[in-house]
Design a protein around this motif. Structure first.
Motif, short mmCIF file in Angstrom:
data_model
loop_
_atom_site.label_atom_id
_atom_site.label_comp_id
_atom_site.label_asym_id
_atom_site.label_seq_id
_atom_site.Cartn_x
_atom_site.Cartn_y
_atom_site.Cartn_z
N LEU A 1 2.56 12.92 -2.87
CA LEU A 1 2.41 11.61 -2.23
C LEU A 1 1.94 10.59 -3.27
O LEU A 1 0.78 10.14 -3.25
CB LEU A 1 1.42 11.70 -1.07
CG LEU A 1 2.04 12.32 0.20
CD1 LEU A 1 0.97 12.98 1.05
CD2 LEU A 1 2.75 11.25 1.01
N ASP A 2 2.84 10.21 -4.13
CA ASP A 2 2.49 9.33 -5.25
C ASP A 2 3.18 7.97 -5.12
O ASP A 2 3.23 7.21 -6.09
CB ASP A 2 2.87 10.00 -6.57
CG ASP A 2 4.34 10.38 -6.61
OD1 ASP A 2 5.07 10.04 -5.65
OD2 ASP A 2 4.77 11.01 -7.58
N GLY A 3 3.68 7.68 -3.94
CA GLY A 3 4.36 6.39 -3.74
C GLY A 3 5.87 6.49 -3.89
O GLY A 3 6.58 5.52 -3.65
N SER A 4 6.36 7.65 -4.29
CA SER A 4 7.81 7.78 -4.50
C SER A 4 8.51 8.21 -3.21
O SER A 4 7.87 8.61 -2.23
CB SER A 4 8.09 8.77 -5.63
OG SER A 4 7.60 10.05 -5.30
N ALA B 1 0.84 -1.21 0.00
CA ALA B 1 0.00 0.00 0.00
C ALA B 1 0.88 1.26 0.00
O ALA B 1 0.57 2.24 -0.69
CB ALA B 1 -0.93 -0.01 1.22
N ILE B 2 1.97 1.23 0.76
CA ILE B 2 2.89 2.38 0.80
C ILE B 2 3.51 2.62 -0.58
O ILE B 2 3.59 3.76 -1.05
CB ILE B 2 3.99 2.15 1.88
CG1 ILE B 2 3.37 2.25 3.28
CG2 ILE B 2 5.12 3.16 1.71
CD1 ILE B 2 4.34 1.90 4.41
N GLU B 3 3.91 1.54 -1.23
CA GLU B 3 4.49 1.68 -2.57
C GLU B 3 3.52 2.31 -3.56
O GLU B 3 3.89 3.01 -4.48
CB GLU B 3 4.93 0.31 -3.11
CG GLU B 3 6.14 -0.28 -2.40
CD GLU B 3 7.36 0.64 -2.51
OE1 GLU B 3 7.63 1.14 -3.61
OE2 GLU B 3 8.02 0.86 -1.47
N ARG B 4 2.25 2.02 -3.34
CA ARG B 4 1.22 2.54 -4.24
C ARG B 4 0.95 4.03 -4.00
O ARG B 4 0.38 4.71 -4.85
CB ARG B 4 -0.06 1.73 -4.03
CG ARG B 4 -1.16 2.21 -4.89
CD ARG B 4 -2.36 1.32 -4.89
NE ARG B 4 -3.44 2.08 -5.52
CZ ARG B 4 -4.61 1.62 -5.78
NH1 ARG B 4 -4.89 0.38 -5.50
NH2 ARG B 4 -5.53 2.38 -6.34
N GLY B 5 1.31 4.52 -2.80
CA GLY B 5 1.09 5.94 -2.51
C GLY B 5 0.07 6.17 -1.41
O GLY B 5 -0.72 7.12 -1.44
N ARG C 1 8.09 10.41 1.18
CA ARG C 1 8.30 9.58 2.38
C ARG C 1 9.47 10.11 3.20
O ARG C 1 9.44 10.04 4.44
CB ARG C 1 8.56 8.12 1.98
CG ARG C 1 7.29 7.42 1.53
CD ARG C 1 7.42 5.89 1.63
NE ARG C 1 8.36 5.35 0.69
CZ ARG C 1 8.02 4.85 -0.52
NH1 ARG C 1 6.76 4.88 -0.94
NH2 ARG C 1 8.94 4.36 -1.31
N VAL D 1 -7.28 -1.87 -1.76
CA VAL D 1 -5.95 -1.36 -1.40
C VAL D 1 -5.39 -2.32 -0.36
O VAL D 1 -6.05 -2.59 0.65
CB VAL D 1 -6.02 0.08 -0.84
CG1 VAL D 1 -4.65 0.53 -0.31
CG2 VAL D 1 -6.50 1.06 -1.91
N PRO D 2 -4.20 -2.88 -0.59
CA PRO D 2 -3.67 -3.90 0.32
C PRO D 2 -3.69 -3.42 1.78
O PRO D 2 -3.31 -2.29 2.06
CB PRO D 2 -2.23 -4.10 -0.17
CG PRO D 2 -2.24 -3.68 -1.61
CD PRO D 2 -3.28 -2.60 -1.71
N ASN D 3 -4.12 -4.29 2.67
CA ASN D 3 -4.22 -4.02 4.11
C ASN D 3 -5.22 -2.91 4.46
O ASN D 3 -5.32 -2.51 5.62
CB ASN D 3 -2.84 -3.66 4.71
CG ASN D 3 -2.80 -3.81 6.23
OD1 ASN D 3 -3.46 -4.68 6.78
ND2 ASN D 3 -2.05 -2.96 6.91
N HIS D 4 -5.95 -2.37 3.48
CA HIS D 4 -6.90 -1.29 3.76
C HIS D 4 -8.25 -1.53 3.11
O HIS D 4 -9.00 -0.57 2.85
CB HIS D 4 -6.31 0.06 3.35
CG HIS D 4 -5.14 0.45 4.19
ND1 HIS D 4 -3.86 0.03 3.91
CD2 HIS D 4 -5.05 1.15 5.35
CE1 HIS D 4 -3.03 0.48 4.85
NE2 HIS D 4 -3.72 1.17 5.72
#
Lengths: 171, 171, 171
Positions: free
Chosen positions: C155-158, A76-80, C162, B117-120
């Motif tokens: 906040l696009d996953g990049s 999920a973090i990788e996705r944004g 972060r 959305v994974p885990n969400h």
């Protein structure tokens, strides 16, 4: 109303409030980066995170902190993944406090045409994936305010989310 | 700037500010649950709630509080009405205060495919239905800070919403 | 934790915090109305506004304030530009402070059918166009807290967004 309290007591109550604001404000940065150490430092050892039906509800600080490092959460973090918290309601009673907050979870849109807004770039936009009511039960510890129990429910028109909100204004 | 003021005065100004934050933070929970008693307790008797063109603008505490129990408002709550307030700007001047806030109104999407959305979890997502600029004119009363007048205008590019925002930074 | 500090010092730290909240809360009203004077008053002369790849990054107070009066920015305002800030995290260290905030930029939807929500009007809704992580580096000046450097990343996953969030919880 506050006439009988010492300046010291009043300042301490104010400092409590501001410390709690920062505790709530630091949750999205830790959830959105997998900040396991920060999550662990925010909870008491026997904490319970009740996420409601259909989602895992970890019990205990180690399980709660570990969750942000699970592969699903990392995906999920990788996705944004982006948590977004509004202004919370805070009620302090001695060494305990209850915070009631609305929390959005957004993710970048992956479909549709990009839209250009002048001076603000081109983007497919963001999707509000979840919208929840949150009840945070806090306790004062020698290391500062910590989370003892967090309960969240989806704001989908059903009763459990409304019960959380009603409790905030019942006092 | 604050050198000439007593510690008592400064602490009172801080407590005012924090009380006002909680007043603003308690608005969404009351609007989203039909909390008539809380709404009534938040306004002065002769309060005016100016919602602008096309929406009802109740005058007087009883009318304002009664609105959240009207069948239309209850229907919105059943659908999943969610008010979401950002960090407000607060300007206190003695026994009066002006709060300027942005407020979103969201509702669950009823169309489209659910997204996972994974885990969400899986969700159709939420729609930002309204986005308004709000001006809250408050007064100090023996029972705490209360709303005397609230004016909101839709942030649709038209002038009235901008006028509310400009007033916040004019000081 | 605060036992050794004077009441005066503690009250000043609290006033700093509240002044900073208002500084952050006054950013959306100035950005959404082209409030050049307010923007100028919020920055130190040598300020740097780093907006990241693909957007202009003005250096110096005059350039930063001037940006909100540029035709492109005015066009965005005419369309219904709305900045929306959540609860920020604030860390003060003497005469410097770091604020970490999430910021949404919304615009009215221009396509699709209007949706009616009972008691809340009919609308095409709003689009979350951008969602950014922001780091505000502030300094205390004789005229109050001012912005020295602001860095924002989408906040696009990049990674860059972060990195901003991680810095907030690293302390």
């Amino acid at each position: 109303m506050s006439g009988a309290r010492s300046l010291e007591d009043r300042i301490r109550a104010i400092e409590d409030r501001l410390e709690i604001y920062n505790l709530i404000a630091s949750h999205p940065p830790s959830a959105d980066t997998g900040g396991k150490e920060h999550v662990a430092a925010s909870w008491v050892e026997e904490g319970v995170f009740d996420r409601g039906e259909g989602l895992s509800s970890p019990r205990g600080r180690d399980a709660i902190a570990g969750q942000v490092r699970m592969p699903e959460h990392q995906a999920a973090i990788e996705r944004g993944l982006a948590h977004f918290t509004g202004l919370p309601h805070v009620a302090i009673d001695g060494d305990a406090a209850v915070v009631t907050s609305y929390l959005q979870i957004l993710v970048p849109q992956t479909q549709g045409d990009p839209v250009e807004v002048p001076n603000h770039g081109s983007s497919r936009g963001f999707r509000v994936h979840r919208m929840t009511a949150n009840r945070w039960e806090l306790v004062r510890t020698p290391q500062g305010w910590k989370i003892r129990r967090r309960t969240l429910r989806q704001l989908d028109g059903s009763e459990p989310a409304r019960a959380i909100l009603r409790a905030a204004i019942a006092g």
